[in-house]
Write a protein that holds these residues in place. Structure first.
Motif, PDB file in Angstrom:
ATOM      1  N   ASN A 287      48.505  11.186  18.898  1.00 26.51           N
ATOM      2  CA  ASN A 287      47.773  12.099  19.778  1.00 26.51           C
ATOM      3  C   ASN A 287      47.946  13.572  19.416  1.00 26.51           C
ATOM      4  OD1 ASN A 287      46.387  10.286  21.746  1.00 26.51           O
ATOM      5  ND2 ASN A 287      48.484   9.558  22.042  1.00 26.51           N
ATOM      6  N   PRO A 288      49.157  14.031  19.074  1.00 23.56           N
ATOM      7  CA  PRO A 288      49.277  15.434  18.655  1.00 23.56           C
ATOM      8  C   PRO A 288      48.451  15.770  17.413  1.00 23.56           C
ATOM      9  CG  PRO A 288      51.421  14.582  19.272  1.00 23.56           C
ATOM     10  CD  PRO A 288      50.488  13.406  19.251  1.00 23.56           C
ATOM     11  N   LEU A 289      48.445  14.877  16.410  1.00 23.82           N
ATOM     12  CA  LEU A 289      47.662  15.166  15.206  1.00 23.82           C
ATOM     13  C   LEU A 289      46.169  15.094  15.503  1.00 23.82           C
ATOM     14  CD1 LEU A 289      47.367  15.833  12.252  1.00 23.82           C
ATOM     15  CD2 LEU A 289      47.749  13.418  11.689  1.00 23.82           C
ATOM     16  N   LEU A 290      45.761  14.125  16.314  1.00 24.21           N
ATOM     17  CA  LEU A 290      44.346  14.039  16.680  1.00 24.21           C
ATOM     18  C   LEU A 290      43.925  15.296  17.441  1.00 24.21           C
ATOM     19  CD1 LEU A 290      41.817  12.256  16.576  1.00 24.21           C
ATOM     20  CD2 LEU A 290      42.512  11.297  18.786  1.00 24.21           C
ATOM     21  N   GLY A 291      44.809  15.792  18.301  1.00 25.41           N
ATOM     22  CA  GLY A 291      44.515  17.024  19.025  1.00 25.41           C
ATOM     23  C   GLY A 291      44.347  18.208  18.091  1.00 25.41           C
ATOM     24  N   LEU A 292      45.169  18.248  17.055  1.00 22.89           N
ATOM     25  CA  LEU A 292      45.074  19.316  16.061  1.00 22.89           C
ATOM     26  C   LEU A 292      43.729  19.241  15.332  1.00 22.89           C
ATOM     27  CD1 LEU A 292      47.406  21.330  15.489  1.00 22.89           C
ATOM     28  CD2 LEU A 292      47.905  20.021  13.428  1.00 22.89           C
ATOM     29  N   ILE A 293      43.317  18.021  15.003  1.00 22.82           N
ATOM     30  CA  ILE A 293      42.059  17.814  14.286  1.00 22.82           C
ATOM     31  C   ILE A 293      40.860  18.153  15.172  1.00 22.82           C
ATOM     32  CG2 ILE A 293      40.570  16.029  13.261  1.00 22.82           C
ATOM     33  CD1 ILE A 293      43.213  14.651  12.327  1.00 22.82           C
ATOM     34  N   GLN A 294      40.943  17.792  16.441  1.00 21.26           N
ATOM     35  CA  GLN A 294      39.816  18.009  17.352  1.00 21.26           C
ATOM     36  C   GLN A 294      39.727  19.446  17.860  1.00 21.26           C
ATOM     37  OE1 GLN A 294      40.625  14.951  20.286  1.00 21.26           O
ATOM     38  NE2 GLN A 294      39.345  13.444  19.220  1.00 21.26           N
ATOM     39  N   ASN A 295      40.848  20.157  17.841  1.00 23.06           N
ATOM     40  CA  ASN A 295      40.861  21.534  18.328  1.00 23.06           C
ATOM     41  C   ASN A 295      41.642  22.422  17.359  1.00 23.06           C
ATOM     42  OD1 ASN A 295      40.542  23.776  19.946  1.00 23.06           O
ATOM     43  ND2 ASN A 295      42.080  23.159  21.454  1.00 23.06           N
ATOM     44  N   PRO A 296      41.137  22.552  16.133  1.00 25.83           N
ATOM     45  CA  PRO A 296      41.909  23.252  15.092  1.00 25.83           C
ATOM     46  C   PRO A 296      42.119  24.736  15.367  1.00 25.83           C
ATOM     47  CG  PRO A 296      39.669  22.814  14.339  1.00 25.83           C
ATOM     48  CD  PRO A 296      39.844  22.065  15.633  1.00 25.83           C
ATOM     49  N   GLN A 297      41.139  25.379  15.995  1.00 27.25           N
ATOM     50  CA  GLN A 297      41.225  26.828  16.196  1.00 27.25           C
ATOM     51  C   GLN A 297      42.432  27.225  17.045  1.00 27.25           C
ATOM     52  OE1 GLN A 297      38.514  24.985  16.802  1.00 27.25           O
ATOM     53  NE2 GLN A 297      37.040  25.640  15.233  1.00 27.25           N
ATOM     54  N   LYS A 298      42.867  26.334  17.913  1.00 25.00           N
ATOM     55  CA  LYS A 298      43.997  26.635  18.791  1.00 25.00           C
ATOM     56  C   LYS A 298      45.247  26.988  17.995  1.00 25.00           C
ATOM     57  CE  LYS A 298      46.725  24.641  22.578  1.00 25.00           C
ATOM     58  NZ  LYS A 298      46.935  23.448  23.440  1.00 25.00           N
ATOM     59  N   ASN A 299      45.381  26.389  16.805  1.00 30.77           N
ATOM     60  CA  ASN A 299      46.547  26.653  15.962  1.00 30.77           C
ATOM     61  C   ASN A 299      46.187  27.405  14.682  1.00 30.77           C
ATOM     62  OD1 ASN A 299      49.097  25.150  17.125  1.00 30.77           O
ATOM     63  ND2 ASN A 299      47.357  23.785  17.475  1.00 30.77           N
ATOM     64  N   GLY A 300      45.014  28.005  14.673  1.00 30.32           N
ATOM     65  CA  GLY A 300      44.639  28.856  13.548  1.00 30.32           C
ATOM     66  C   GLY A 300      44.115  28.129  12.330  1.00 30.32           C
ATOM     67  N   PHE A 301      43.615  26.907  12.511  1.00 31.30           N
ATOM     68  CA  PHE A 301      43.047  26.155  11.393  1.00 31.30           C
ATOM     69  C   PHE A 301      41.517  26.224  11.424  1.00 31.30           C
ATOM     70  CE2 PHE A 301      47.143  24.020  12.221  1.00 31.30           C
ATOM     71  CZ  PHE A 301      47.723  24.156  10.968  1.00 31.30           C
ATOM     72  N   GLU A 302      40.922  26.007  10.261  1.00 33.35           N
ATOM     73  CA  GLU A 302      39.466  26.001  10.166  1.00 33.35           C
ATOM     74  C   GLU A 302      38.924  24.706   9.564  1.00 33.35           C
ATOM     75  OE1 GLU A 302      38.055  29.448   8.088  1.00 33.35           O
ATOM     76  OE2 GLU A 302      39.342  30.833   9.224  1.00 33.35           O
ATOM     77  N   SER A 324      43.274  20.091 -11.081  1.00 33.65           N
ATOM     78  CA  SER A 324      42.288  19.780 -10.043  1.00 33.65           C
ATOM     79  C   SER A 324      41.390  20.989  -9.794  1.00 33.65           C
ATOM     80  CB  SER A 324      42.987  19.383  -8.741  1.00 33.65           C
ATOM     81  OG  SER A 324      43.777  18.229  -8.919  1.00 33.65           O
ATOM     82  N   PRO A 325      40.074  20.811  -9.887  1.00 32.77           N
ATOM     83  CA  PRO A 325      39.166  21.942  -9.677  1.00 32.77           C
ATOM     84  C   PRO A 325      39.045  22.293  -8.199  1.00 32.77           C
ATOM     85  CG  PRO A 325      37.906  19.935  -9.977  1.00 32.77           C
ATOM     86  CD  PRO A 325      39.352  19.561 -10.198  1.00 32.77           C
ATOM     87  N   SER A 326      38.732  23.527  -7.932  1.00 33.00           N
ATOM     88  CA  SER A 326      38.359  23.982  -6.585  1.00 33.00           C
ATOM     89  C   SER A 326      39.481  23.932  -5.562  1.00 33.00           C
ATOM     90  CB  SER A 326      37.169  23.158  -6.057  1.00 33.00           C
ATOM     91  OG  SER A 326      36.102  23.172  -6.973  1.00 33.00           O
ATOM     92  N   THR A 327      40.745  23.893  -5.991  1.00 36.20           N
ATOM     93  CA  THR A 327      41.841  23.937  -5.023  1.00 36.20           C
ATOM     94  C   THR A 327      41.749  25.234  -4.229  1.00 36.20           C
ATOM     95  OG1 THR A 327      43.298  22.541  -6.333  1.00 36.20           O
ATOM     96  CG2 THR A 327      44.351  24.012  -4.758  1.00 36.20           C
ATOM     97  N   CYS A 328      41.949  25.139  -2.927  1.00 38.17           N
ATOM     98  CA  CYS A 328      41.712  26.280  -2.040  1.00 38.17           C
ATOM     99  C   CYS A 328      42.664  27.437  -2.340  1.00 38.17           C
ATOM    100  CB  CYS A 328      41.842  25.852  -0.581  1.00 38.17           C
ATOM    101  SG  CYS A 328      43.542  25.613  -0.007  1.00 38.17           S
ATOM    102  N   THR A 329      42.244  28.620  -1.967  1.00 33.55           N
ATOM    103  CA  THR A 329      43.065  29.815  -2.178  1.00 33.55           C
ATOM    104  C   THR A 329      43.822  30.219  -0.922  1.00 33.55           C
ATOM    105  OG1 THR A 329      41.157  31.214  -1.662  1.00 33.55           O
ATOM    106  CG2 THR A 329      41.562  30.714  -3.989  1.00 33.55           C
ATOM    107  N   ASP A 330      43.440  29.668   0.228  1.00 30.66           N
ATOM    108  CA  ASP A 330      44.116  30.001   1.489  1.00 30.66           C
ATOM    109  C   ASP A 330      44.462  28.711   2.225  1.00 30.66           C
ATOM    110  OD1 ASP A 330      45.122  31.012   3.806  1.00 30.66           O
ATOM    111  OD2 ASP A 330      43.349  32.178   4.367  1.00 30.66           O
ATOM    112  N   VAL A 331      45.643  28.174   1.922  1.00 31.65           N
ATOM    113  CA  VAL A 331      46.048  26.888   2.488  1.00 31.65           C
ATOM    114  C   VAL A 331      46.257  26.970   3.996  1.00 31.65           C
ATOM    115  CG1 VAL A 331      48.514  27.257   2.105  1.00 31.65           C
ATOM    116  CG2 VAL A 331      47.611  24.929   2.113  1.00 31.65           C
ATOM    117  N   SER A 332      46.457  28.163   4.530  1.00 30.25           N
ATOM    118  CA  SER A 332      46.725  28.310   5.962  1.00 30.25           C
ATOM    119  C   SER A 332      45.540  27.892   6.826  1.00 30.25           C
ATOM    120  CB  SER A 332      47.110  29.756   6.286  1.00 30.25           C
ATOM    121  OG  SER A 332      45.996  30.625   6.143  1.00 30.25           O
ATOM    122  N   LYS A 333      44.356  27.797   6.232  1.00 31.63           N
ATOM    123  CA  LYS A 333      43.170  27.397   6.993  1.00 31.63           C
ATOM    124  C   LYS A 333      43.049  25.879   7.118  1.00 31.63           C
ATOM    125  CE  LYS A 333      40.438  31.427   5.519  1.00 31.63           C
ATOM    126  NZ  LYS A 333      39.207  31.857   4.788  1.00 31.63           N
TER     127      LYS A 333
END
Length: 363
Positions: A287-302, A324-333
């Motif tokens: 449930n905590p991980l599902l909550g993170l996925i369903q409401n990412p903005q609450k913890n600063g994710f995009e 690996s191509p296209s690895t993100c530059t801002d992992v915090s998102k």
């Protein structure tokens, strides 16, 4: 391995050591323990969520001792953790004020002192189903238990019987497994589908989990926390493999996870009667991980449906590498680092929330 001799012949000195240790831990801990409560070590079993490098020397594709894994770990070093940085076992030990990281038991640079404060025996790709580690060529839970028995012998040699028994009885034991059984063995490889429907397969899993916990108890563990399986159908790779063209959460995977979790919670609760001096804690991560996925903005994710590494749709382990191509530059998102494992930032959000809710259950 260097041998340390402790002055435990005197009961006074032993009591003094315990007092100093308790004061030291309470001073560093971010999570408040009950009065007179102490956790001297964190000892961990399971899969890639808490593997810190035990797979590094195995002949398996389930390994990650190369960049970009570990890019945000101290020194930017890939240690064999399936993450950009720390994994949950590290963060739990950190929050409890025990130490900054929980090292792999098979790490050739393991220090004697680390035996006193905890190690991880976990191996990425393993599971409760004995077939799961065979398919992945990794360390089974049974083999992890054998390493733990060896660990106990080493602990007695350096610390003595009395302190070893204290460490075993008071430490936090964590067991993290089940995701690879459901996602890989059952759904992706379909290695058990002809033998078992989902209810029967989750019975197999929970029976194995129960036996493992009882084995730990028999070896002296008294504070045992067992993680639920996560919403495995919502991790990026399983969206790709089982979520259809829109890459939605693979609901059949999640249904299996929920069923297993319900059975696991029930069996752990039953142990409170059959083994009353133990603390058997069901740790809900679903449930905590599902909550993170369903409401990412609450913890600063995009980004919730792709990992940072590569395309984020399928790359994991050897497929997530410095080419690996296209690895993100801002992992915090990102909630997910690769297509299967969360980022350190996501783990931190989850660990802080979960520990606050369950720490009292260990006492």
């Amino acid at each position: 391995m260097e041998t340390i001799v402790f002055p435990f012949s005197s009961k006074f000195l032993w009591a003094k050591y315990l007092l100093v240790f308790a004061l030291f831990i309470s001073a560093k801990a971010l999570i408040k323990l009950p009065i007179n409560g102490t956790i001297p070590a964190v000892i961990v079993f399971g899969d890639s969520i808490v593997d810190a490098g035990n797979n590094n020397d195995l002949n398996t594709v389930i390994r990650c001792d190369f960049l970009p894994y570990g890019q945000d770990f101290a020194g930017g070093v890939p240690t064999g953790r399936f993450c950009n940085g720390k994994v949950p076992s590290d963060l739990i030990a950190e929050e409890l004020g025990i130490k900054d990281i929980v090292p792999a038991y098979l790490d050739p640079t393991l220090k004697t002192q680390d035996l006193l404060t905890g190690v991880t025996f976990a191996s990425g790709g393993t599971g409760y189903d004995p077939l799961t580690p065979k398919l992945a060529s990794v360390i089974s839970l049974g083999e992890q238990l054998n390493y733990f028995k060896e660990y106990i012998r080493k602990l007695k040699a350096i610390a003595g019987e009395e302190k070893t028994n204290f460490i075993l009885a008071k430490s936090m034991f964590l067991v993290v497994a089940g995701s690879d059984d459901i996602a890989n063995t059952y759904f992706v490889l379909r290695a058990r589908k002809l033998q078992y429907d989902v209810p029967a397969y989750t019975d197999l899993m929970v029976n194995s989990a129960a036996e493992f916990v009882k084995e730990l108890y028999g070896l002296g563990a008294r504070k045992i926390g067992v993680f639920s399986t996560p919403p495995i159908g919502c991790v990026p790779s399983q969206r790709t493999l089982g979520g259809g063209i829109e890459r939605e959460c693979a609901e059949d995977y999640n249904v299996a996870a929920i069923l297993f979790n319900k059975k696991l919670s029930s069996v752990l609760n039953s142990f409170k009667t059959s083994m009353p001096d133990g603390r058997f804690v069901y740790i809900d991560v679903y449930n905590p991980l599902l909550g993170l996925i369903q409401n990412p903005q609450k913890n600063g994710f995009e980004v919730v449906d792709n990992g940072c590494c590569g395309t984020g749709n399928i790359e994991v382990a050897i497929l997530c590498n410095k080419l690996s191509p296209s690895t993100c530059t801002d992992v915090s998102k990102y909630i997910f680092w690769d297509s299967y494992h969360p980022t350190e930032k996501a783990y931190r959000a989850l660990v802080t929330l979960i520990l606050q809710n369950i720490i009292g259950d260990f006492f």
